[in-house]
Motif scaffolding. Structure first.
Motif, PDB file in Angstrom:
ATOM      1  N   ASN A 173       0.841  -1.196   0.000  1.00 37.79           N
ATOM      2  CA  ASN A 173       0.000   0.000   0.000  1.00 37.79           C
ATOM      3  C   ASN A 173       0.882   1.254   0.000  1.00 37.79           C
ATOM      4  OD1 ASN A 173      -2.362   1.514   0.037  1.00 37.79           O
ATOM      5  ND2 ASN A 173      -2.481   1.486   2.275  1.00 37.79           N
ATOM      6  N   MET A 174       1.609   1.433  -1.087  1.00 37.16           N
ATOM      7  CA  MET A 174       2.611   2.490  -1.163  1.00 37.16           C
ATOM      8  C   MET A 174       1.961   3.867  -1.295  1.00 37.16           C
ATOM      9  SD  MET A 174       5.759   2.955  -3.909  1.00 37.16           S
ATOM     10  CE  MET A 174       6.682   1.535  -3.320  1.00 37.16           C
ATOM     11  N   ASN A 175       2.492   4.811  -0.521  1.00 39.61           N
ATOM     12  CA  ASN A 175       2.071   6.206  -0.602  1.00 39.61           C
ATOM     13  C   ASN A 175       3.319   7.038  -0.895  1.00 39.61           C
ATOM     14  OD1 ASN A 175       0.878   8.696  -0.428  1.00 39.61           O
ATOM     15  ND2 ASN A 175       0.462   8.598   1.768  1.00 39.61           N
ATOM     16  N   TYR A 176       3.788   6.931  -2.121  1.00 37.41           N
ATOM     17  CA  TYR A 176       5.040   7.569  -2.532  1.00 37.41           C
ATOM     18  C   TYR A 176       4.912   9.087  -2.515  1.00 37.41           C
ATOM     19  CZ  TYR A 176       9.201   8.218  -5.568  1.00 37.41           C
ATOM     20  OH  TYR A 176      10.411   8.586  -6.100  1.00 37.41           O
ATOM     21  N   ARG A 177       3.768   9.596  -2.942  1.00 36.79           N
ATOM     22  CA  ARG A 177       3.599  11.041  -3.111  1.00 36.79           C
ATOM     23  C   ARG A 177       3.729  11.807  -1.801  1.00 36.79           C
ATOM     24  NH1 ARG A 177      -0.345  12.043  -6.336  1.00 36.79           N
ATOM     25  NH2 ARG A 177      -0.306   9.903  -7.122  1.00 36.79           N
ATOM     26  N   ASN A 195       9.166   4.086   5.373  1.00 33.05           N
ATOM     27  CA  ASN A 195       9.368   5.178   4.428  1.00 33.05           C
ATOM     28  C   ASN A 195       8.216   5.320   3.440  1.00 33.05           C
ATOM     29  OD1 ASN A 195      10.912   7.340   3.514  1.00 33.05           O
ATOM     30  ND2 ASN A 195      12.137   6.103   2.124  1.00 33.05           N
ATOM     31  N   PHE A 196       7.863   4.227   2.777  1.00 36.02           N
ATOM     32  CA  PHE A 196       6.924   4.296   1.659  1.00 36.02           C
ATOM     33  C   PHE A 196       5.458   4.080   2.027  1.00 36.02           C
ATOM     34  CE2 PHE A 196      10.777   3.675  -0.908  1.00 36.02           C
ATOM     35  CZ  PHE A 196      10.566   4.652  -1.872  1.00 36.02           C
ATOM     36  N   ILE A 197       5.198   3.447   3.136  1.00 31.61           N
ATOM     37  CA  ILE A 197       3.808   3.180   3.522  1.00 31.61           C
ATOM     38  C   ILE A 197       3.380   4.055   4.696  1.00 31.61           C
ATOM     39  CG2 ILE A 197       2.207   1.433   4.401  1.00 31.61           C
ATOM     40  CD1 ILE A 197       3.724  -0.636   2.750  1.00 31.61           C
ATOM     41  N   LYS A 198       4.205   4.122   5.735  1.00 33.83           N
ATOM     42  CA  LYS A 198       3.867   4.932   6.904  1.00 33.83           C
ATOM     43  C   LYS A 198       4.293   6.384   6.739  1.00 33.83           C
ATOM     44  CE  LYS A 198       4.146   1.047  10.138  1.00 33.83           C
ATOM     45  NZ  LYS A 198       4.819   0.522  11.362  1.00 33.83           N
TER      46      LYS A 198
END
Length: 220
Positions: A84-88, A124-127
């Motif tokens: 569940n990546m939240n890169y933005r 880093n990428f999810i939390k």
């Protein structure tokens, strides 16, 4: 099987690729020894987080709109992999101390190192936590059964920085300038995989390497 991989905690494809390799190994029930090689894509980043979309646009010569579109595509690829990546919204900051922590874990907590790496990526990428923040790294280490006080003392120092830099220098001297890269070793055979391939392609490569078929055909 020994899998060495060149990776950076700020690289979304490093996270996606490691997840695919891990899943392929699990589905084949392989006994794997993991070793991460450090490669900071942006060693000049500081501990102060910057906007991920803006930095992506600058680094790739894109408009903000095009950067958002590409980041959305990367996030969708990750979600298709169960991440569940939240890169933005990530807090893009230096990954140096995270790499140093992995080097320390490899020496002192080898059985916890792979779990630590996965948790740093998740942080880093999810939390969207700042992985340059020592409190974040100490918390992650403690969740991996590492001594909190010991890690706190280590992370304050600048030790193992040279080891991180040496990994980068070795990669660059070999003509590698991006991540991820995989070096898959089985008996006396070695397969080098540059970049992120599909999980099924990794599975075929592992099976061919084990069976000896890799010698008889060109793959990847």
């Amino acid at each position: 099987m020994i899998i060495q991989y060149l990776s950076d905690f700020n690289c979304p494809y490093s996270y996606i690729g490691l997840n695919r390799v891990q899943t392929a190994c699990d589905e084949l029930n392989l006994d794997v020894e993991w070793e991460m090689k450090s490669f900071e894509l942006e060693p000049k980043l500081t501990d102060s987080p910057i906007n991920a979309i803006e930095r992506y646009a600058i680094r790739n010569g894109l408009s903000i709109k095009d950067a958002e579109r590409e980041i959305n595509e990367i996030e969708q690829i990750a979600r298709n992999e169960g991440l569940n990546m939240n890169y933005r919204n990530m807090q893009l900051a230096s990954s140096k101390d995270a790499h140093r922590l992995v080097k320390y874990a490899e020496r002192n907590y080898p059985n916890s190192t792979h779990k630590l790496i996965l948790k740093i990526f998740e942080s880093n990428f999810i939390k969207n936590e700042n992985i340059s923040d020592h409190r974040v790294l100490i918390k992650i280490a403690a969740s991996c059964e590492m001594d909190e006080e010991e890690i706190s003392e280590f992370i304050k120092r600048d030790s193992l920085r040279i080891e991180v830099d040496l990994d980068i220098d070795e990669a660059i001297s070999s003509g590698i300038n991006t991540t991820p890269y995989y070096f898959i070793n089985y008996n006396d055979e070695r397969l080098i995989v540059p970049g992120v391939f599909e999980k099924e392609s990794f599975k075929i490569a592992f099976e061919d390497l084990i069976s000896g078929e890799m010698k008889n055909k060109t793959f990847l």
